[in-house]
Each structure stands twice: as structure tokens, then as C-alpha cells.
Enzyme design. Structure first.
Site, PDB file in Angstrom:
ATOM      1  N   GLY A  31       0.811  -1.221   0.000  1.00  7.04           N
ATOM      2  CA  GLY A  31       0.000   0.000   0.000  1.00  7.04           C
ATOM      3  C   GLY A  31       0.836   1.259   0.000  1.00  7.04           C
ATOM      4  O   GLY A  31       2.027   1.229  -0.312  1.00  7.04           O
ATOM      5  N   HIS A  37       4.181   1.743  -8.222  1.00  4.80           N
ATOM      6  CA  HIS A  37       3.195   0.657  -8.104  1.00  4.80           C
ATOM      7  C   HIS A  37       2.225   0.693  -9.291  1.00  4.80           C
ATOM      8  O   HIS A  37       1.841  -0.354  -9.834  1.00  4.80           O
ATOM      9  CB  HIS A  37       2.371   0.809  -6.821  1.00  4.80           C
ATOM     10  CG  HIS A  37       3.164   0.681  -5.555  1.00  4.80           C
ATOM     11  ND1 HIS A  37       3.385   1.730  -4.707  1.00  4.80           N
ATOM     12  CD2 HIS A  37       3.765  -0.401  -4.992  1.00  4.80           C
ATOM     13  CE1 HIS A  37       4.088   1.317  -3.665  1.00  4.80           C
ATOM     14  NE2 HIS A  37       4.328   0.031  -3.815  1.00  4.80           N
ATOM     15  N   GLY A 149       8.822  -4.432  -8.642  1.00  2.00           N
ATOM     16  CA  GLY A 149       9.673  -3.316  -9.056  1.00  2.00           C
ATOM     17  C   GLY A 149      11.149  -3.678  -8.935  1.00  2.00           C
ATOM     18  O   GLY A 149      11.554  -4.366  -7.995  1.00  2.00           O
ATOM     19  N   ASP A 152      13.588  -2.735  -5.703  1.00  2.00           N
ATOM     20  CA  ASP A 152      13.924  -3.740  -4.688  1.00  2.00           C
ATOM     21  C   ASP A 152      14.609  -4.905  -5.401  1.00  2.00           C
ATOM     22  O   ASP A 152      14.040  -5.987  -5.542  1.00  2.00           O
ATOM     23  CB  ASP A 152      12.648  -4.190  -3.962  1.00  2.00           C
ATOM     24  CG  ASP A 152      11.999  -3.045  -3.216  1.00  2.00           C
ATOM     25  OD1 ASP A 152      12.476  -2.688  -2.146  1.00  2.00           O
ATOM     26  OD2 ASP A 152      11.016  -2.473  -3.738  1.00  2.00           O
ATOM     27  N   GLN A 155      15.128  -8.166  -3.507  1.00  2.00           N
ATOM     28  CA  GLN A 155      13.820  -8.825  -3.301  1.00  2.00           C
ATOM     29  C   GLN A 155      13.392  -9.556  -4.578  1.00  2.00           C
ATOM     30  O   GLN A 155      12.931 -10.704  -4.533  1.00  2.00           O
ATOM     31  CB  GLN A 155      12.774  -7.783  -2.913  1.00  2.00           C
ATOM     32  CG  GLN A 155      11.351  -8.323  -2.927  1.00  2.00           C
ATOM     33  CD  GLN A 155      10.338  -7.348  -2.356  1.00  2.00           C
ATOM     34  OE1 GLN A 155      10.224  -7.228  -1.149  1.00  2.00           O
ATOM     35  NE2 GLN A 155       9.599  -6.663  -3.212  1.00  2.00           N
ATOM     36  N   VAL A 178      10.587   3.717 -11.161  1.00  2.00           N
ATOM     37  CA  VAL A 178      10.074   5.049 -11.537  1.00  2.00           C
ATOM     38  C   VAL A 178      10.751   6.054 -10.610  1.00  2.00           C
ATOM     39  O   VAL A 178      10.880   5.802  -9.409  1.00  2.00           O
ATOM     40  CB  VAL A 178       8.541   5.116 -11.380  1.00  2.00           C
ATOM     41  CG1 VAL A 178       8.010   6.497 -11.731  1.00  2.00           C
ATOM     42  CG2 VAL A 178       7.865   4.065 -12.262  1.00  2.00           C
TER      43      VAL A 178
HETATM   44  O1  PAF Z   1       7.757  -4.896  -2.003  1.00  2.00           O
HETATM   45  C1  PAF Z   1       6.807  -4.943  -1.193  1.00  2.00           C
HETATM   46  O2  PAF Z   1       5.975  -4.040  -1.136  1.00  2.00           O
HETATM   47  C2  PAF Z   1       6.684  -6.138  -0.259  1.00  2.00           C
HETATM   48  O3  PAF Z   1       7.933  -6.585   0.154  1.00  2.00           O
HETATM   49  C3  PAF Z   1       5.854  -7.296  -0.853  1.00  2.00           C
HETATM   50  C4  PAF Z   1       6.510  -7.892  -2.081  1.00  2.00           C
HETATM   51  C5  PAF Z   1       4.465  -6.789  -1.207  1.00  2.00           C
HETATM   52  C6  PAF Z   1       5.696  -8.409   0.195  1.00  2.00           C
HETATM   53  O4  PAF Z   1       5.083  -7.947   1.344  1.00  2.00           O
END
Ligand code: PAF
Length: 283
Positions: A31, A37, A149, A152, A155, A178
Site C-alpha cells: 500500500g 506501483h 519493481g 527492490d 527482493q 520510476v
Molecule cells: O515490495 C513490497 O511491497 C513487499 O515486500 C511485498 C513484495 C508486497 C511483500 O510484502
């Protein structure tokens, strides 16, 4: 856009869509949405018939003393933005829906090796929380593809590893970062910065661009490049955490022979811990 707060009704709707032959894209978020996003949703719409997004501030990816309690929760505004972007379904569960019952009964997904360095070292357990919640969300939504994205970067690498290792039948798509006009990567945590700090924070991306320039010009002493960048960041008011020239595939420190590189950086400015990166290849 339809909003669901429970797993069963979201599953039933997605099942209906799948039976109707619809291809499903998934955009997981915590959020407090920004243009980064929304780009994930727009990309999702290019690849699929239906886009599902989730807004869930996942407690298991925050360490003790991190900003879980204060993390900005802006669901009504997020709903408006997702709907305007053309997202079809929003999943916004309460914590008990995702993590029911006694913590002793929960399960955890751990991706090894690629999580040892960088943010994984600075935030122990963080990527276990991310892999666990993304696995749960994949099992709930069962998307054909999921979008994350590239801001990260670690991630994204962890999720790619997890998807392969656990045989999830999901295509993982990385979407370019972005940026604000001054180069600062869009992030929900930029809201912690004052206007003055936001202007100074542009130094993070500038130092990544400068380091890439040195490498493209033939410099291969990556330790010296990182050291210089950390000094520049400190002079701009950052508290640097890491600045590291790495291999794109393993995120291990790069050697002079490596061709596909990513420079990963994390630094604190005021209340915000910011991360950014730049990836490129040498010919
Ligand atoms: O990148 C994020 O916003 C969070 O790490 C994710 C991938 C939604 C997991 O909670």
C-alpha cells in the site's frame, strides 16, 4: 474494481475468471501507492486479462524496532489509485486472515544464499518474511504472472529464486524503477523525508550513475569506487549502509571479469532507509 478482505471469496472470483479463460496478473504491495506501483498495474494489464493487486502490510518482514507500526496505511487512496489504473481486484486482508492462529503453528519459507548479503544482512529475517508472504499470496491468487519493481533488486532476485525452487507456475516480471524528476527512486518510505532531505537524497542515484560511469570507462577497483561513493553520500547527509558492485545473477561481489553488473546501495537519511540500484552490462 472489487475489493476482497477474505481468501475464500477472492479465490472463488479468480476461479470463475480462470474458467472463463482469463489470464491473471498479480501485483503484491504494502500500500501507500505511488507511480512505481501504478506502473506495475499498467504492465500487468499489457500481459493479462485481469489484474489482481494486494495491499497488506506484512508484519513478518519487519524486524524489531523497524517501522511496522508507523508504516503508512492509506487504503482509501490506494483503492482510488488502483481503480483509476484499471486494476480489477484488490485483496486487502486483515493480519489474522493471512496469519491465523498461534504463531507456533505457522510455516516459514527461507531462501538461502542470495539473502545473506546487503539488505538480508542489514535486516535479519526480512527476506524470510517476504518469501513467506509472497508464497502465501501466490497460493491464494494462483496468478499466471506477478510483477515486482526493480527498485527492490534483491527482493526481485529472492522471489525469482523462490519461484524456481518451489516450482511455482508463475512468470516473474521485473519492472523498471520510476523516479522523481531529481532521480530519487519512488518509494513509500520517501514520505519520511522533509522537502530538504528529498532534494539531498537525489545524491543516492547520482552516486550510482557516477560509479557506473567509472566502470564503463574501464575502472575495475570496485572497492575504491564503493569507498568514494560512500564518502560522497556521507557528505550529502546520508548514513551509508552499503554500496556494492555485484554480479546480477548471484548478487555476490563482482570481479573484474564479470560482465553483467548491478550496483546495490542502501543509506539512511533522517527517518528513512533508502535503497536503490543500477544494472548494466559490459561489452
Ligand atoms: O515490495 C513490497 O511491497 C513487499 O515486500 C511485498 C513484495 C508486497 C511483500 O510484502
Amino acid at each position: 474494481m472489487q475489493t476482497f478482505n477474505d481468501i475464500a471469496s477472492l479465490r472463488a472470483e479468480i476461479h470463475r475468471q480462470r474458467l472463463a479463460g482469463q489470464r491473471i496478473a498479480f501485483v503484491p504491495t504494502m500500500g501507500n501507492l505511488h507511480a512505481g506501483h501504478i506502473k506495475l498495474v499498467t504492465e500487468g494489464l499489457r500481459h493479462a486479462d485481469r489484474v489482481v493487486s494486494s495491499v497488506f502490510v506484512n508484519p513478518t518482514q519487519f524486524g524489531p524496532g523497524e517501522d511496522f507500526d508507523n508504516y503508512p496505511r492509506t487504503l482509501p487512496r490506494d483503492q482510488e489509485q488502483l481503480s483509476a489504473a484499471g486494476c480489477h481486484y484488490l485483496f486487502a486482508p486483515p493480519v489474522e486472515e493471512m496469519y491465523p492462529g498461534d504463531q507456533a503453528q505457522w510455516a516459514k519459507v527461507v531462501v538461502t544464499d542470495i539473502t545473506d548479503r546487503h539488505c538480508g544482512a542489514a535486516r535479519p529475517g526480512h527476506f524470510d518474511g517476504v518469501s513467506t508472504v509472497v508464497s502465501k499470496l501466490f497460493n491464494i491468487v494462483k496468478p499466471d504472472l506477478a510483477l515486482f519493481g526493480k527498485k527492490d533488486y534483491q527482493q526481485l532476485a529472492v522471489i525469482r529464486r523462490m519461484t524456481t525452487a518451489l516450482c511455482f507456475d508463475v512468470d516473474i516480471i521485473g519492472v523498471d524503477t520510476v523516479r522523481e524528476a531529481n532521480g530519487l527512486a519512488m518509494s513509500s518510505r520517501n514520505g519520511y523525508l522533509s522537502a530538504q532531505e528529498k532534494a539531498r537524497a537525489a545524491a543516492l542515484y547520482q552516486s550510482l550513475c557516477r560509479a557506473r560511469e567509472h566502470i564503463l570507462q574501464g575502472q575495475r577497483d570496485y572497492g575504491a569506487i564503493s569507498q568514494e561513493a560512500e564518502l560522497t553520500l556521507a557528505a550529502a547527509g546520508f548514513e551509508p549502509e552499503y554500496f556494492s558492485v555485484c554480479r546480477q545473477d548471484t548478487l555476490a561481489p563482482a570481479t573484474a571479469d564479470d560482465r553483467h553488473l548491478v550496483i546495490l546501495a542502501a543509506a539512511r537519511m533522517g527517518r528513512a532507509r533508502l535503497i536503490d540500484n543500477i544494472d548494466f552490462s559490459l561489452s
